[in-house]
Each structure stands twice: as C-alpha cells, then as structure tokens.
Design an enzyme around this catalytic site. Structure first.
Site, PDB file in Angstrom:
ATOM      1  N   ASP A 105       0.981  -1.150   0.088  1.00  0.00           N
ATOM      2  CA  ASP A 105      -0.133  -0.066  -0.211  1.00  0.00           C
ATOM      3  C   ASP A 105       0.767   1.161  -0.098  1.00  0.00           C
ATOM      4  OD1 ASP A 105      -2.103   1.744   0.103  1.00  0.00           O
ATOM      5  OD2 ASP A 105      -3.102   0.851   1.819  1.00  0.00           O
TER       6      ASP A 105
HETATM    7  C1  NOJ Z   1      -3.832   4.001   0.420  1.00  0.00           C
HETATM    8  C2  NOJ Z   1      -5.206   3.217   0.397  1.00  0.00           C
HETATM    9  O1  NOJ Z   1      -5.156   2.523   1.936  1.00  0.00           O
HETATM   10  C3  NOJ Z   1      -5.383   2.242  -0.487  1.00  0.00           C
HETATM   11  O2  NOJ Z   1      -6.440   1.426  -0.337  1.00  0.00           O
HETATM   12  C4  NOJ Z   1      -5.392   2.957  -1.888  1.00  0.00           C
HETATM   13  O3  NOJ Z   1      -5.717   2.066  -2.876  1.00  0.00           O
HETATM   14  C5  NOJ Z   1      -3.853   3.584  -1.948  1.00  0.00           C
HETATM   15  N1  NOJ Z   1      -3.837   4.586  -1.128  1.00  0.00           N
HETATM   16  C6  NOJ Z   1      -3.887   4.236  -3.461  1.00  0.00           C
HETATM   17  O4  NOJ Z   1      -4.620   5.388  -3.492  1.00  0.00           O
END
Ligand code: NOJ
Length: 757
Positions: A291
């Site tokens: 993530d």
């Molecule tokens: C952080 C988030 O937790 C995740 O769900 C998301 O896909 C990513 N950022 C990218 O935006």
C-alpha cells in the site's frame, strides 16, 4: 510466426517498436512467454518491474518525495517503472505507455492503477450499500460499469475490491467493504472481482482487480485508522481471510497489503499471510502490491531499523511490487548482489507481474486501453444501472402503520441539508465522479411527486471544509435553521427528513469516536416531530449509526447509504412504492457507540444473558447503561410485502461425513404486493475444541414471490460448511451436535438441530 511485439496491433504505435531480443510468440502459453522474457531481462530491468510509481497528478496518501518530470520520464525509458498510479487523463496514460513501450529496451508495457471503488464517473452505491443487496450480481453489475468507464479512460488496474471485514462502525473505511460477515463478504468479493475482470482479462473492458488490504486492517484497535491489529489465528483464518480467498479463487489478479501491524508483524512484512497462506496454501499466482508508503512505514512501526532493511523485509515477506516509496528501486539491486536477497525470489515476483500483463493482453496490444471503444461515460444505460443497483442496496428499517409507500398526491415537507446535497450521495472514494453530479433526494422526490413539495435545510453537518484530503470542518451548532423547517413540517401531510453523515465522514482516515448523528440533527428531528409526528427518515451514511431515538420515534426509516449518482431517484422509487425494498443489513447497528465493536457472530462467553431474570443481575456479560443487543441486527431489513417462515425441515437428523444435508423452509408472501426476501441460514456449533460463534451465516438466497405466493426454499449443507480452522494446520468439521437457524435476519429465526458424524 508473428514476431512479437509489444506494439504490433495498435494504431497509436508509432516510431520504433522495441522488441525482445528473442521474440515472443503470441501462440505460446503465457508461462513460456513470461520465462522467455524474464531470461532476457537484466537485474535492473527486473527490479524495475517491481516499481509502481505515483503519477503525482493526485495524492491518495501522504505526499511522496517529488521526482521531477524529467527524472520520471527517464526512469520509464530505462525500464525502471512497471506501473503507475493516479495518472489521471487518458492522454497522460497513453503518453507514458508509449514511453515505456517504444523507448525502453524491452518495451514492457506498464499498468495504470487507480482507486475505482464504487464507480468511475457513474457512481454506484458505496460497497457497504451494495453488500446490503445480499446479491453478488449487484456487485458484478456495479463493477462492470465501473470497468467499462475506467478502461475507456486508459486504466488497467483497479485498487479494489476492498474486502476487509470490520466489526467496528467507528472505522471510517467500513463504507468500502461488505461489513462484518466473512461469508457474505466472500460472495460479494466474487461478484466484485467478476465485475472488474469479466470472463477474460484480455477483453477491452476488463480491468485487473486488486483485492485489499491483506489482511486484518478492518480490526484496527478502537476503530482508529491505521491502528494496530492484534487477533488470534482463529479470527484471522476464520473471519478475516475467507473473503480474500474467495477473491483469489475468482481469479483476482492482484492483492494489496495494508498499513496495519498484525500481531507484531506489520502486514507488509508478514511472510505468514503473504507467502505461507496466499501464495503457498492458496496458490495465488498474481502479484502482491504494497500500500501507499507502507514499506518505509515498517521503520516507523519499529519493525525495521532503516529504509534498506524495510525494503528487504517487505520483499522477502512476499510484497512483490512496491507502491510509490521506491525502496526496491534504491536497494534491491545491491541486496541481490550482496546475497541478502536471492535472484530466484526476484524472478518469482517479476513473473507474477508479467503474468498479469500478459493475461491483460498488453503484450499483444499495449495500447488496448488507449483505443477508441464506443463507451459513453455516464451514459443513460450506466445511470439506469446505477438507479437499479441503488434501489437494491437500500434497507427499510421501520415502517410503522404502513407509513410507506407515500401517496404521490400528499403534501411533502423535505427537511435536512443532506436532502438537497448533490454531492454527498456520490460517497467517498469516488474516483473521477463529477462534483455535485448526483440526483439529490429533493430532486428525486420532486420528480416523482410533483409540485406539493417544500424544502427546508434545517441543519448543516459542515458549513466549512469538506474534502477528500482534510478532516471535516463541523458546522457551528449555534447556527440553527430550525424555524423554517418547523414551519414546513407544520404545513405538510408528511415529512421526509434526511439524516446521517456527510460522505467525507467515512472513508480512509475518517474514524470517529461517536457514531451518532453529528451536529443538531437529532434536536431538529425532535422539534419537527413535535409539530408533525408523521416523519419518514431517510438515512444517508457510510457506517452503521447509533440512532435509538430515531428508531423509537420515526414513523418509517429507510437506510439509503451513500447511494451514488442516481440516489434521489432510487430513494423516491422506494418512498413512493415504485420499487419494493429488499435490502438487509450487512452490519449490526448499535444503540450506543460504546457497544463497538459490535457483530452478530460473537462468542457466547461464560455468562451470556439467557433470560429476563438475569437481566436484573449484574453478573452477566452486559453493559449497565446500554443494551447488549444490536439496535438493528445483522441481516435485518423489511419489505412492503410480509414474509412468513414456516415448516423448517431437514431430511435427516444426521449429516454424515462426505454427504449432504437437505434443509427446507417454507416462505410465504402474506401480502398483496410482490417482493423479494433474503432467506438466511445460520449454524452454531455449541461445543468445540475451540469455542465457536453464537451464529455463523452459511448460506442465503434471494427469493422473489408474487403476492400471496408460497415456496419451499431448499439449501444443501455439507461437511465443509461446518469446518473451521482449529489451528493454522487444521481446517475440519468437528463431530457433534449443530444448531441450525433460518430466518429473515440473524435474530428472528426458526431453529432445528442435527448431528455431524
Ligand atoms: C492508500 C489506501 O489505503 C489504498 O486503499 C489505496 O488503494 C492507495 N492509498 C492508493 O490510493
């Protein structure tokens, strides 16, 4: 034999197409082509395939270290970027793809990812709403539209579905998933993956799905965003992982890990879940994506001493591709050279990434997502789909004295700032939704009911900032707009009052300590009721709400969630009886925030409350200032039809290992209106080697019955339905007595029992 060709069939392919030194034959199986390409890659190019780079056109996390445009482009040209996120125009996507395909040595196409969570521009109900349909085809249809629009604008990877189970309404991201139950969430996960990926990933409008956040993130302590998760293997294996398993079995291309520390090992560096479970036990052959910034955060967690070690820990644990933070790019090469990381592991990770690119058909046509495709974004048919799916996602919570459906001729007072909002229904995580593009509740009612509709704003939730990135600025409660609302209520036959949450109260980073109604909504509700007791409440929210007063005093309550682009029309369809509601709650609603985490499939404890006598005593598992039960239980939802359950039967009192048990129940529509009912089957293992939940959903069916019609609904239960993880190694059903329940929600059920041998 056609020489391969990373840019063979596209109209946009101009200039010199780069080719692998040993051309790939498109007729060869994908694994052969993957290996052939891998054998031609330098170590630098391999590491490049593990790098997802932020386009920096949009930020969905802490702002990353900036690279200037030239550096970014050079890196793509050198084969150092495998994928990008947040590149927000088709032109920018296609330009970047051209750079990778036509100017890098091997011309390996890139993936372009984005948070497509419940629609791209045509917004569908939020996922928690979709889960309220208890219908995986709703999930599939919603994501088919989202995939068509997102791929039409060049995207190839959707950062969804989010299949985190959460028992806690305080956690803001509860809106993004399917709620508290692993079985329902697993069925929705399958629908969401199918919707994104279609039947063949190489089709023009298939987008690679990326189920997230692996795993346990929804169990953040105290519902506080990004907080630690500490859970038993039993919870992890039996509750948290099943929806991910379902997504993997449905062919999900990628898995994203998360930010949470899981039992002392942050999931990004957790080899047990990523390697032992996901890749080895489940045979997942796609790639794991970290993530946003979760790899460097291993240092902040106190798990890794420094950045190089953080990158190494994440990679060794099975995080194949790194989102944005660039530690792999900076350190992996040296770590391979020094022997700290083996090249075999690098090859395994690269294979996973290439495999998905091949499956998407990007090597046949890297510009497939750039080609004209005839898709009209926010077309009539997409909006119609949004309206139909929104209707399926709404839950009728109360309907005293058949208040609903409303007469179209009645004079209606519509009250509440949420009713006028054309933005809140779009929900959070709204991809490229056009601000203020939803049909508001007021517009929906006006379109359906004609002219006798008056509106008063009454309250505000925010009178300042409301945005994706910053915390809400709450309205000043002293600025009351009650008087006009009270006058409108007085003059109306019936009041439709919108209550709930701004969409920016839920989503990432939106944890709350109080899941009641913010501001002076409740006060206004009572003031309105005092002059007109005929109040229909339409809830708009992204989490379960603690609303005991509303439950007690409203005449009717419709849970509409944040219902998407066509919210107002869909709600009006239900309010006026053009559509008979059939949604059921995928989450328990509390009386009080202090009951959270609240979930129906809890353990019994040694001191459960079993009878009214106990209720006067203190020595049982309860609160002394609030009920223990849910305000509305999991699975709850009414209809304009009246359904009766009877004649629960099983074909044998014994379920033998290897055989099935047939379960039948009679469902009767005892009303003059056709409708749909979700018949829910739960089991309980009253005694086991490990204690088991008081109920567990094991099957459900959505049944349509005409007025007065009756039907025998049958289910088959097998040994596997009874099995659970006793430990990491054992997934088995235990012999003994089982209780079986069937009903229209988790609380009101018919009951029988059988023995498993
Ligand atoms: C952080 C988030 O937790 C995740 O769900 C998301 O896909 C990513 N950022 C990218 O935006």
């Amino acid at each position: 034999m056609r020489k391969t060709v990373f840019c063979a069939t596209t109209a946009l392919a101009i200039g010199s197409c780069q080719q692998a030194e040993q051309p790939l034959d498109a007729k060869d199986p994908i694994e052969v082509r993957v290996d052939s390409l891998l054998s031609q890659m330098t170590l630098e190019e391999k590491v490049g395939q593990l790098n997802m780079y932020n386009g920096t056109w949009d930020f969905t996390g802490p702002v990353p270290e900036q690279a200037d445009a030239q550096e970014r482009e050079d890196q793509i040209r050198s084969g150092g970027v495998s994928a990008m996120l947040n590149v927000l125009t088709p032109e920018a996507i296609c330009a970047a793809q051209r750079m990778a395909v036509e100017e890098s040595r091997l011309g390996i196409p890139m993936l372009f990812g984005y948070d497509v969570i419940h629609g791209y521009k045509t917004m569908m109900p939020i996922p928690l709403g979709q889960a309220s349909s208890w219908d995986p085809t709703v999930a599939e249809r919603a994501n088919r539209v989202a995939a068509a629009e997102a791929t039409s604008e060049g995207l190839s990877l959707a950062f969804g579905p989010m299949v985190d189970i959460t028992p806690d309404a305080r956690w803001g991201r509860i809106m993004e998933g399917a709620g508290e139950d692993p079985f329902l969430a697993a069925r929705m996960a399958e629908g969401w993956v199918k919707g994104f990926q279609g039947t063949d990933l190489s089709e023009r409008h298939s987008i690679a799905a990326c189920a997230k956040h692996f795993a346990g993130y929804g169990f953040a302590e105290a519902g506080k965003e990004y907080n630690t998760t500490d859970m038993s293997d039993q919870t992890l294996l039996n509750v948290v992982l099943p929806p991910f398993r379902a997504a993997v079995d449905a062919g999900c291309a990628a898995i994203m890990n998360g930010f949470n520390d899981l039992n002392g090992v942050p999931v990004t560096a957790n080899a047990y879940i990523q390697r032992t479970q996901l890749k080895e036990a489940w045979g997942f052959d796609g790639f794991v994506l970290s993530d946003f910034n979760s790899v460097p955060e291993l240092v902040t967690h106190g798990y890794s001493p420094d950045m190089p070690e953080a990158g190494k820990a994440a990679f060794l644990a099975g995080s194949d591709m790194e989102m944005e933070s660039r530690l792999y790019e900076r350190h992996l090469l040296d770590q391979v050279k020094s022997g700290e990381v083996s090249e075999e592991l690098i090859d395994d990770a690269v294979r996973r990434v290439l495999r998905i690119k091949f499956r998407l058909g990007l090597f046949e046509n890297p510009y497939k997502y750039c080609e004209a495709d005839g898709i009209e974004i926010m077309s009539e048919s997409h909006l119609q789909e949004a309206r139909e799916l929104a209707r399926e996602s709404m839950v009728l919570l109360k309907n005293e004295s058949a208040t609903l459906p409303l007469q179209k001729e009645a004079s209606i007072g519509v009250i509440g700032s949420l009713a006028r909002s054309k933005d809140v229904p779009l929900g959070n995580w709204r991809a490229q939704a056009v601000e203020n593009s939803a049909v508001s509740l007021l517009e929906g009612i006006r379109a359906a009911a004609g002219s006798k509709v008056e509106f008063a704003e009454g309250y505000r939730i925010s009178s300042g900032r409301r945005s994706f990135i910053f915390d809400m600025e709450w309205a000043d409660p002293s600025e009351k707009g009650f008087e006009e609302a009270i006058q409108v209520a007085r003059r109306s036959d019936v009041v439709v009052m919108a209550l709930g949450e701004d969409c920016y109260q839920t989503g990432e980073g939106r944890s709350q300590t109080d899941v009641g109604l913010k501001g002076d909504q409740l006060e206004l509700f009572h003031a309105v009721r005092a002059v007109n007791p005929n109040v229909v409440v339409v809830l708009m929210n992204g989490r379960p709400l603690a609303i005991p007063d509303i439950q007690q005093h409203a005449s009717a309550i419709l849970e509409s969630w944040h219902a998407g682009s066509q919210a107002g029309h869909a709600i009006a369809d239900i309010l006026f009886g053009d559509h008979n509601p059939s949604g059921k709650l995928p989450v328990s609603f509390p009386h009080h925030t202090g009951q959270e985490p609240l979930y129906y499939n809890h353990k019994k404890t040694g001191r459960p409350v079993t009878n009214d006598f106990d209720k006067g005593l203190v020595f049982w598992a309860h609160y002394s200032d609030a009920p223990v039960e849910a305000l509305y239980p999991f699975g709850y939802g009414l209809s304009y039809s009246r359904f009766i359950y009877s004649d629960l039967e099983i074909n044998d009192s014994i379920l033998r290992s290897g055989a099935d048990l047939e379960v039948r129940v009679r469902l009767t529509n005892d009303s003059k209106i056709a409708g749909q009912e979700v018949v829910q089957l739960y089991i309980r293992d009253p005694y086991g080697s490990l204690t088991r939940p008081v109920k567990e959903l094991k099957a459900f069916q959505k049944i349509h019955l005409k007025a007065g019609e009756s039907q025998l609904v049958s289910f088959r239960l097998s040994e596997e339905d009874l099995a659970y993880h006793w430990s990491r190694e054992r997934f088995e059903a235990e012999p003994g007595r089982f209780e079986l329940y069937i009903g229209g929600n988790s609380h009101e059920v018919l009951q029988t029992a059988f023995t498993f041998r």
